[in-house]
Design an enzyme around this catalytic site. Structure first.
Site, PDB file in Angstrom:
ATOM      1  N   CYS A 132      51.959  89.168   5.217  1.00 30.40           N
ATOM      2  CA  CYS A 132      53.671  88.951   4.450  1.00 30.40           C
ATOM      3  C   CYS A 132      53.970  87.575   3.934  1.00 30.40           C
ATOM      4  CB  CYS A 132      53.595  88.805   6.438  1.00 30.40           C
ATOM      5  SG  CYS A 132      56.217  87.716   6.249  1.00 30.40           S
ATOM      6  N   CYS A 135      56.219  85.196   4.354  1.00 27.72           N
ATOM      7  CA  CYS A 135      55.300  83.737   5.216  1.00 27.72           C
ATOM      8  C   CYS A 135      54.055  83.266   4.889  1.00 27.72           C
ATOM      9  CB  CYS A 135      55.256  84.458   6.352  1.00 27.72           C
ATOM     10  SG  CYS A 135      56.471  85.561   6.951  1.00 27.72           S
TER      11      CYS A 135
END
EC number: 1.11.1.28
Length: 186
Positions: A132, A135
């Site tokens: 991700c 993130c």
């Protein structure tokens, strides 16, 4: 590190590099023991290999407080949710999704059992394993702003990469004994 040493010995020959790296990345370096073992537990949990997680937990329990292990497991759980959600928002690339509230509970990010910065480091490592980008960027900014160096972040991600590779390599161990089609035909 007896439990992870047993994992190393179980890795098949095609994973020889992983065997060597698994020993090397968990040696003392720029991370505290809590950071090093928290990253190891969190990423072993994220890799979803029960044997690897059991070994990481066994070795971590000998090195760190229970609160660190609790945070590492919580980081793996919360990031399993967040990495899917935020990766979707990033991949779809529509502002309309970015404007929608997540409405997902993630209280542990705000109130970890031990260190906030360490929890963010565990979340960063799991986010790297789960791919991700949003993130990873977010957690990297938080840990650097919280006083960790890029060398510490780099060391954490190296641990994450090797633990993930160890999980994959344990799965390969079952296939290493299977004869190839050429050998079976001959």
């Amino acid at each position: 590190m007896a439990a992870l040493d047993a994992i190393r010995e179980a890795l098949p020959e095609p994973a020889r590099d992983i065997k060597l790296n698994l020993q090397a990345v968990l040696q003392p370096g720029t991370l505290t023991p809590a950071q090093r073992w928290g990253v190891a537990v969190a990423t072993a949990a994220a890799a979803r290999n029960e044997r690897l997680l059991a070994a990481a937990l066994a070795d971590a329990r000998a090195e760190v407080e229970p609160a660190v292990i609790e945070d590492a497991l919580a980081a793996a759980a919360v990031m399993a949710m967040n990495n899917v959600y935020y990766r979707f928002r990033h991949m779809v690339g529509k502002a309309s999704y970015a404007e929608k509230p997540a409405r997902l509970r993630m209280n542990r990010l705000v109130k970890p059992a031990a260190s906030k910065v360490d929890f963010e480091l565990f979340a960063l490592a799991v986010s790297a394993v789960n791919g991700c980008e949003t993130c990873v960027r977010s957690h990297e900014q938080v840990v650097v702003a919280g006083g960790l160096s890029e060398d510490q972040v780099h060391e954490a991600v190296r641990i994450a990469a090797v633990l993930h590779a160890a999980a994959v390599s344990l799965e390969l161990a079952g296939y290493a004994a299977v004869p190839s089609a050429a050998a079976a035909a001959g």
